[in-house]
Design a protein around this motif. Structure first.
Motif, PDB file in Angstrom:
ATOM      1  N   LEU A 254      39.866  43.311   3.327  1.00  0.00           N
ATOM      2  CA  LEU A 254      40.089  44.755   4.424  1.00  0.00           C
ATOM      3  C   LEU A 254      40.305  46.116   2.919  1.00  0.00           C
ATOM      4  O   LEU A 254      40.762  46.753   3.085  1.00  0.00           O
ATOM      5  CB  LEU A 254      41.106  44.742   4.982  1.00  0.00           C
ATOM      6  N   LEU A 255      40.527  45.190   1.470  1.00  0.00           N
ATOM      7  CA  LEU A 255      41.213  46.378   0.368  1.00  0.00           C
ATOM      8  C   LEU A 255      40.733  47.195   0.317  1.00  0.00           C
ATOM      9  O   LEU A 255      39.204  47.033  -0.005  1.00  0.00           O
ATOM     10  CB  LEU A 255      41.378  45.097  -0.331  1.00  0.00           C
ATOM     11  N   VAL A 256      41.279  48.451  -0.200  1.00  0.00           N
ATOM     12  CA  VAL A 256      40.049  49.357  -1.244  1.00  0.00           C
ATOM     13  C   VAL A 256      40.135  49.443  -2.054  1.00  0.00           C
ATOM     14  O   VAL A 256      41.696  49.667  -2.461  1.00  0.00           O
ATOM     15  CB  VAL A 256      40.299  51.183   0.200  1.00  0.00           C
ATOM     16  N   TYR A 257      39.714  50.037  -2.826  1.00  0.00           N
ATOM     17  CA  TYR A 257      39.612  49.350  -4.951  1.00  0.00           C
ATOM     18  C   TYR A 257      39.615  50.662  -5.282  1.00  0.00           C
ATOM     19  O   TYR A 257      38.687  51.129  -4.464  1.00  0.00           O
ATOM     20  CB  TYR A 257      39.171  48.556  -5.046  1.00  0.00           C
ATOM     21  N   ALA A 258      40.162  50.832  -6.157  1.00  0.00           N
ATOM     22  CA  ALA A 258      39.539  52.172  -6.670  1.00  0.00           C
ATOM     23  C   ALA A 258      39.334  51.788  -8.624  1.00  0.00           C
ATOM     24  O   ALA A 258      40.513  51.751  -9.591  1.00  0.00           O
ATOM     25  CB  ALA A 258      40.503  53.668  -6.623  1.00  0.00           C
ATOM     26  N   GLU A 259      38.781  52.498  -8.752  1.00  0.00           N
ATOM     27  CA  GLU A 259      38.702  51.740 -10.827  1.00  0.00           C
ATOM     28  C   GLU A 259      39.260  53.474 -11.488  1.00  0.00           C
ATOM     29  O   GLU A 259      39.065  53.889 -10.986  1.00  0.00           O
ATOM     30  CB  GLU A 259      37.332  52.011 -10.879  1.00  0.00           C
TER      31      GLU A 259
ATOM     32  N   PRO B  56      39.680  52.634   6.399  1.00  0.00           N
ATOM     33  CA  PRO B  56      40.029  53.571   7.204  1.00  0.00           C
ATOM     34  C   PRO B  56      39.450  52.927   8.807  1.00  0.00           C
ATOM     35  O   PRO B  56      38.461  52.263   8.724  1.00  0.00           O
ATOM     36  CB  PRO B  56      39.375  54.579   7.415  1.00  0.00           C
ATOM     37  N   GLY B  57      40.938  52.580   9.326  1.00  0.00           N
ATOM     38  CA  GLY B  57      40.152  52.553  10.749  1.00  0.00           C
ATOM     39  C   GLY B  57      40.956  50.919  11.196  1.00  0.00           C
ATOM     40  O   GLY B  57      41.062  50.673  12.255  1.00  0.00           O
ATOM     41  N   THR B  58      41.169  50.320  10.047  1.00  0.00           N
ATOM     42  CA  THR B  58      41.979  48.953   9.752  1.00  0.00           C
ATOM     43  C   THR B  58      43.185  49.093  11.413  1.00  0.00           C
ATOM     44  O   THR B  58      44.101  50.621  10.754  1.00  0.00           O
ATOM     45  CB  THR B  58      42.691  48.098   9.446  1.00  0.00           C
ATOM     46  N   THR B  59      43.280  48.578  12.308  1.00  0.00           N
ATOM     47  CA  THR B  59      44.631  48.460  12.713  1.00  0.00           C
ATOM     48  C   THR B  59      45.563  47.779  12.364  1.00  0.00           C
ATOM     49  O   THR B  59      45.687  46.415  12.133  1.00  0.00           O
ATOM     50  CB  THR B  59      44.501  47.885  14.659  1.00  0.00           C
ATOM     51  N   ARG B  60      47.116  48.160  12.875  1.00  0.00           N
ATOM     52  CA  ARG B  60      48.524  46.690  12.243  1.00  0.00           C
ATOM     53  C   ARG B  60      47.829  45.443  13.237  1.00  0.00           C
ATOM     54  O   ARG B  60      47.918  44.284  12.059  1.00  0.00           O
ATOM     55  CB  ARG B  60      49.525  47.545  13.242  1.00  0.00           C
ATOM     56  N   GLU B  61      46.957  44.970  13.946  1.00  0.00           N
ATOM     57  CA  GLU B  61      46.676  44.168  14.581  1.00  0.00           C
ATOM     58  C   GLU B  61      45.955  43.213  13.576  1.00  0.00           C
ATOM     59  O   GLU B  61      46.272  41.971  13.295  1.00  0.00           O
ATOM     60  CB  GLU B  61      46.706  43.782  15.998  1.00  0.00           C
TER      61      GLU B  61
ATOM     62  N   THR C  43      46.024  55.680   7.950  1.00  0.00           N
ATOM     63  CA  THR C  43      45.217  56.353   8.757  1.00  0.00           C
ATOM     64  C   THR C  43      44.754  57.601   7.327  1.00  0.00           C
ATOM     65  O   THR C  43      43.903  58.451   7.278  1.00  0.00           O
ATOM     66  CB  THR C  43      45.951  57.527   9.126  1.00  0.00           C
ATOM     67  N   SER C  44      45.448  57.576   6.090  1.00  0.00           N
ATOM     68  CA  SER C  44      45.401  58.254   4.652  1.00  0.00           C
ATOM     69  C   SER C  44      45.594  56.857   3.268  1.00  0.00           C
ATOM     70  O   SER C  44      45.825  56.308   3.661  1.00  0.00           O
ATOM     71  CB  SER C  44      45.622  59.174   4.595  1.00  0.00           C
ATOM     72  N   LEU C  45      44.786  57.438   2.447  1.00  0.00           N
ATOM     73  CA  LEU C  45      44.558  57.199   0.762  1.00  0.00           C
ATOM     74  C   LEU C  45      44.550  57.772   0.082  1.00  0.00           C
ATOM     75  O   LEU C  45      44.471  59.272   0.081  1.00  0.00           O
ATOM     76  CB  LEU C  45      42.957  56.654   1.284  1.00  0.00           C
ATOM     77  N   PRO C  46      45.665  57.456  -0.568  1.00  0.00           N
ATOM     78  CA  PRO C  46      45.960  58.398  -2.093  1.00  0.00           C
ATOM     79  C   PRO C  46      44.927  58.307  -2.679  1.00  0.00           C
ATOM     80  O   PRO C  46      43.635  57.740  -2.624  1.00  0.00           O
ATOM     81  CB  PRO C  46      47.112  57.248  -2.699  1.00  0.00           C
ATOM     82  N   ARG C  47      45.037  59.653  -3.534  1.00  0.00           N
ATOM     83  CA  ARG C  47      43.662  60.180  -4.225  1.00  0.00           C
ATOM     84  C   ARG C  47      44.061  59.982  -5.835  1.00  0.00           C
ATOM     85  O   ARG C  47      45.319  60.383  -6.940  1.00  0.00           O
ATOM     86  CB  ARG C  47      43.384  61.384  -4.206  1.00  0.00           C
ATOM     87  N   LEU C  48      43.111  59.345  -6.503  1.00  0.00           N
ATOM     88  CA  LEU C  48      43.833  59.037  -8.095  1.00  0.00           C
ATOM     89  C   LEU C  48      42.923  60.802  -8.603  1.00  0.00           C
ATOM     90  O   LEU C  48      41.770  61.430  -8.273  1.00  0.00           O
ATOM     91  CB  LEU C  48      42.255  58.100  -9.338  1.00  0.00           C
TER      92      LEU C  48
END
Length: 315
Positions: A157-162, A138-143, A225-230
Motif C-alpha cells: 500500500l506504500l507510495v514511494y518517491a525517488e 489514495p483511497g486506502t481506508t483505516r480498516e 487523503t493527501s500526499l506531501p510533495r518533493l
C-alpha cells in the motif's frame, strides 16, 4: 551572568546509534564516531546539546532554556517544555521504519505531551535510486491499513518517491513516511519524540528483538487523503511552515547580515566553513557538520566565509 549577556553558542551534538545507521556522519559530515556501531542521528539542536564556547561552556541547552527563558528561546515559548525545535543530521543506510506522528492536539490527548511533530527533510546526499515513503495509496481506508499491518502486507500500500540531492520534503504531522537507504539528510522538526511505528520491514532491533509497533494509535492519526510533495527550492528559503522556517545560505566570502527579530536561530554548516559574528561577542567558527544557536536576545548577527549554511528558526 545576566540574561542580556547571552551570546552565540557553539554546540556539541548528541550522537545516536540506530539499527539502520552507518558511517556517513563521519565520512561526509566530519563527526567523530566513538565506536564501530551504526550511527544514524546527530541531534544538532536539542535540549541535550552542550555548549562548547564562552562562559556557558559545559551547560546543556535544556539547562539554559530553564535558566534564561525568553532571552534564549524568544517570547511565547515555555522554558519548562525545552527547545521547541530539534535539528538533526541523519544517515539512512537502510530503510527506517514506516511511521507517523500526531499533531499537537493528538499528542496532548494521547500522550500528554506538549507538542506533536511536523518536520521537514533537506536531502544533503542521495545515492542513485534512493527513495522515500511519502504515504499510502489514495483511497486506502483505516480498516485496510490496520489489516495490512497485522498481516505484514503494508508494503503493497506504500507510495514511494525517488529523491535527489537538494530535494526538500515538508512533512506535516499525520503523514505516513520513511527514509530509504543511501540518504544523508538535515531534518528540522518540532521537538517531539512521539512516534507511532507502523511497520519495520520484519527486522530485529540492536537488542535482537522485534521493535514495538503502535498500530492502533498510528492508524488513528494517519492522514489518508493527501500526499506531501518533493520539490527543489528555487531560492534561499527552503521551508516556510507553521512551526519553523529554513534557509540555505551559500557563502562566497561576502558578509550576510541577519536580524533575529526576537527569535532564536540555529546555523548548521554543511559544506566549507563559516564565521558567525555579533556585536560585543567573540566570533565563532563553524566547520563542516558543526552547529550554533543564536539566542533570541541577540538582535542581529553576520555570517561570512566560504561554504554552505542551513539556518532554521521558528515560523
Amino acid at each position: 551572568m545576566k540574561m542580556s549577556e547571552l551570546y552565540p553558542l557553539k554546540l556539541r551534538p548528541a550522537l545516536h546509534v540506530k539499527v539502520w545507521g552507518g558511517r556517513r556522519l563521519a565520512d561526509m559530515m566530519g563527526k567523530r564516531l566513538l565506536t564501530a556501531e551504526p550511527y544514524g542521528e546527530s541531534w544538532e539542536l536539542h535540549d541535550t546539546s552542550v555548549i562548547t564556547n564562552g562562559p556557558l561552556r559545559g551547560n546543556s541547552l535544556g539547562d539554559l532554556a530553564r535558566q534564561y527563558g525568553a532571552d534564549l528561546l524568544g517570547a511565547g515559548n515555555d522554558p519548562a517544555a525545552g527547545l521547541p525545535l530539534l535539528a538533526k543530521l541523519i544517515d539512512a543506510s537502510d530503510w527506517l521504519s514506516i511511521q507517523v506522528h500526531p499533531n499537537d492536539e493528538q499528542a496532548g490527548a494521547l500522550e500528554r505531551e506538549p507538542r506533536g511533530k511536523t518536520e521537514a527533510w533537506v536531502i544533503l546526499h542521495a545515492e542513485p535510486g534512493a527513495q522515500l515513503v511519502i504515504g499510502l495509496q489514495p483511497g486506502t481506508t483505516r480498516e485496510q491499513m490496520a489489516e495490512a499491518i497485522r498481516h505484514n502486507q503494508l508494503e503493497a500500500l506504500l507510495v514511494y518517491a525517488e529523491v535527489a540531492t537538494g530535494d526538500v520534503l515538508y512533512i506535516p504531522a499525520n503523514t505516513i513516511h520513511a527514509l530509504g537507504p543511501g540518504l544523508l539528510i538535515y531534518e528540522i522538526q518540532q521537538s517531539s519524540d512521539v512516534t507511532y511505528r507502523l511497520y519495520d520491514w520484519g527486522r530485529l532491533g540492536l537488542d535482537g528483538q522485534p521493535r514495538e509497533l503502535h498500530i492502533d494509535k498510528g492508524v488513528q492519526v494517519a492522514e489518508l487523503t493527501s500526499l506531501p510533495r518533493l520539490r527543489q527550492p528555487e531560492n534561499e528559503l527552503l521551508v516556510d511552515g507553521e512551526y519553523f522556517r529554513s534557509w540555505r545560505h551559500e557563502l562566497a566570502g561576502e558578509a550576510l547580515s541577519i536580524e533575529t527579530e526576537g527569535r532564536f536561530q540555529t546555523l548548521t554548516c554543511i559544506a566549507g566553513s563559516a564565521q558567525v559574528e555579533s556585536a560585543e561577542h567573540d566570533a565563532i567558527n563553524l566547520g563542516k557538520g558543526e552547529t550554533s544557536l543564536i539566542p533570541a536576545c541577540v538582535p542581529s548577527f553576520v555570517i561570512r566565509g566560504s561554504g554552505i549554511v542551513l539556518r532554521s528558526g521558528q515560523g
